[in-house]
Design a protein around this motif. Structure first.
Motif, short mmCIF file in Angstrom:
data_model
loop_
_atom_site.label_atom_id
_atom_site.label_comp_id
_atom_site.label_asym_id
_atom_site.label_seq_id
_atom_site.Cartn_x
_atom_site.Cartn_y
_atom_site.Cartn_z
N ILE A 23 0.83 -1.20 0.00
CA ILE A 23 0.00 0.00 0.00
C ILE A 23 0.86 1.25 0.00
O ILE A 23 0.63 2.19 -0.77
CB ILE A 23 -0.94 -0.02 1.22
N GLU A 24 1.86 1.24 0.85
CA GLU A 24 2.74 2.40 0.92
C GLU A 24 3.39 2.65 -0.43
O GLU A 24 3.58 3.80 -0.85
CB GLU A 24 3.81 2.19 1.99
N ALA A 25 3.75 1.57 -1.09
CA ALA A 25 4.39 1.71 -2.39
C ALA A 25 3.44 2.29 -3.43
O ALA A 25 3.84 3.03 -4.33
CB ALA A 25 4.93 0.37 -2.86
N LEU A 26 2.18 1.95 -3.28
CA LEU A 26 1.19 2.36 -4.27
C LEU A 26 0.73 3.81 -4.09
O LEU A 26 0.37 4.48 -5.07
CB LEU A 26 -0.04 1.44 -4.15
N LEU A 27 0.76 4.27 -2.86
CA LEU A 27 0.15 5.56 -2.54
C LEU A 27 0.63 6.73 -3.40
O LEU A 27 -0.21 7.46 -3.96
CB LEU A 27 0.35 5.88 -1.06
N LEU A 70 -0.84 6.87 -6.89
CA LEU A 70 -2.27 7.14 -6.97
C LEU A 70 -2.58 8.59 -6.72
O LEU A 70 -3.44 9.18 -7.39
CB LEU A 70 -3.01 6.25 -5.95
N ALA A 71 -1.91 9.18 -5.75
CA ALA A 71 -2.21 10.56 -5.40
C ALA A 71 -1.90 11.50 -6.57
O ALA A 71 -2.57 12.51 -6.76
CB ALA A 71 -1.42 10.96 -4.17
N ASN A 72 -0.89 11.13 -7.34
CA ASN A 72 -0.47 12.03 -8.41
C ASN A 72 -1.19 11.80 -9.73
O ASN A 72 -1.21 12.66 -10.59
CB ASN A 72 1.03 11.88 -8.64
N GLN A 73 -1.73 10.60 -9.85
CA GLN A 73 -2.36 10.31 -11.12
C GLN A 73 -3.65 11.09 -11.29
O GLN A 73 -4.35 11.35 -10.33
CB GLN A 73 -2.67 8.82 -11.21
N PRO A 74 -3.91 11.45 -12.52
CA PRO A 74 -5.19 12.10 -12.78
C PRO A 74 -6.31 11.08 -12.59
O PRO A 74 -6.06 9.89 -12.58
CB PRO A 74 -5.07 12.51 -14.25
N GLY A 75 -7.49 11.56 -12.44
CA GLY A 75 -8.61 10.63 -12.22
C GLY A 75 -9.33 11.01 -10.96
O GLY A 75 -8.87 11.86 -10.19
N THR A 76 -10.43 10.38 -10.73
CA THR A 76 -11.24 10.78 -9.59
C THR A 76 -10.75 10.14 -8.31
O THR A 76 -9.98 9.18 -8.32
CB THR A 76 -12.70 10.34 -9.82
N LEU A 85 -10.60 2.90 -5.19
CA LEU A 85 -10.89 1.56 -5.69
C LEU A 85 -9.62 0.91 -6.23
O LEU A 85 -9.39 -0.29 -6.04
CB LEU A 85 -11.94 1.64 -6.80
N GLY A 86 -8.82 1.71 -6.89
CA GLY A 86 -7.57 1.17 -7.43
C GLY A 86 -6.70 0.63 -6.33
O GLY A 86 -6.14 -0.46 -6.44
N LEU A 87 -6.62 1.40 -5.26
CA LEU A 87 -5.79 0.95 -4.13
C LEU A 87 -6.30 -0.37 -3.59
O LEU A 87 -5.54 -1.32 -3.37
CB LEU A 87 -5.80 2.01 -3.03
N LEU A 88 -7.61 -0.43 -3.39
CA LEU A 88 -8.18 -1.64 -2.81
C LEU A 88 -8.00 -2.84 -3.73
O LEU A 88 -7.66 -3.93 -3.29
CB LEU A 88 -9.66 -1.43 -2.51
#
Lengths: 203, 203
Positions: B73-77, B80-86, B92-95
């Motif tokens: 999760i830490e690696a993914l965060l 995700l925060a920087n990517q465009p999108g809602t 949902l992507g994280l989960l």
DNA sequence: TGTATTCAATACAGAACTGTATCCTACTCT
DNA sequence: AGAGTAGGATACAGTTCTGTATTGAATACA
């Protein structure tokens, strides 16, 4: 041919009660049929003459609980059809009441759900029961929304599914961290939000 | 005195891996030590020379699993925060991404949760892990909502709890009735509703 | 009062699991 | 190359569980 029948249902009831406690303590797979019988004060002879298997007993347990719950909810309807706000409170109150011990019930229903996820037969039976329960709830929701001039932005069945999901998810959290989350507080916090999200007055 | 040690940790690892699968298939209580050994390609001799008991293995497995998940999760965060999108896509992507096999993970984590509900020590450990998970999600939500000018009508932490509740509740339903409910469809149907309920654009 | 029936107890056979005690093999190190 | 040791396999004894088949007691009914 009458007293025997009465005693039969009594032993059934005692076995169900006993099972409730033993399952909560040791888990579904961890509880032997004999444990249940001991708890109820019988031997396995009594068990197998009343139930075909452990699965069958659990399903009976579920049926009894959902029946009780639906009955109580329906009893509430006439009085509260016009006050959706209080209805929600009332229904939540019933959930707490119809299910004696939340923790116990959560353990058992979660365990059996897991069991069903691994056993197609159990899954079929459980799904059948749950579908009927949802159908009853859906009908109630439709009646209420008709009577109280509320419209839902999603089909009633979806709404019921959502409520069940939130309720179970919230209960899981509050049981797991009783010190951080007072019992039932999440359910009571979340459900109004959800209700608000999918409903709007029709006039 | 080095190759033996390396092989020892290798068997430990294989046993843990095997246990993960067997537990998912049969549950903690339902899985025998022998099942685990078979899956890993060893006999019970290997097991008892590496673990004192099944409980001990469960504990080790729990640690290993949660550590791994948090790492992922830490690696993914940041991504995700920087990517465009809602916000929704991000959550949902994280989960979805952090959890490889939804079914297996659901079975295992539910199993752990049940275990924790009966073991205060396990509960403490699990709560700690879940608190960190929530913290990560909360941070993500706050970042994204700030960037996208969204305001929440409830604290971000509450929102995260609600999302988790819905997600878990929905997953349980969709796994249980795969024929009636396509995988993940409930999650994807419910979460927008919830998001909508608690958020409004700030301008 | 006697007979039939129903429900639960008991006895039993078979299967599965656990944990230990012992043996075997393959490294390690000199 | 040979001795010592660690890790894993094998064998075994004891326990527990399941499901069935049989027995016994209490009740209903004639």
């Amino acid at each position: 041919m009458e007293t025997p029948k009465r005693s039969r249902t009594a032993t059934r009831a005692r076995l169900l009660e006993g099972a409730l406690e033993v399952f909560a303590e040791r888990g579904f797979a961890g509880a032997s049929v004999e444990d249940i019988c001991d708890q109820a004060g019988f031997t396995r002879g009594a068990f197998y003459s009343n139930f075909g298997s452990k699965d069958e007993l659990v399903l009976a347990l579920f049926q009894a609980t959902t029946d009780r719950l639906l009955e109580q909810i329906e009893a509430l309807l006439p009085d509260l059809a016009n006050q959706p706000g209080t209805l929600l409170d009332a229904v939540l109150g019933l959930l707490d009441e119809a299910i004696g011990d939340q923790r116990q019930w959560h353990l058992i229903s979660t365990e059996f759900t897991l069991h069903a996820l691994r056993n197609p037969d159990a899954a079929r039976a459980l799904n059948e029961q749950r579908a009927m329960f949802r159908a009853s709830l859906t009908r109630l929701v439709e009646e209420i929304s008709a009577a109280s001039h509320l419209q839902f932005s999603v089909p009633a069945e979806q709404f019921v599914r959502l409520v069940i999901a939130v309720h179970e998810g919230a209960r899981s959290q509050s049981l797991l961290e009783p010190s951080d989350v007072p019992a039932g507080s999440l359910e009571h916090a979340f459900l109004p939000i959800v209700l608000d999200a999918v409903s709007r007055p029709s006039r």
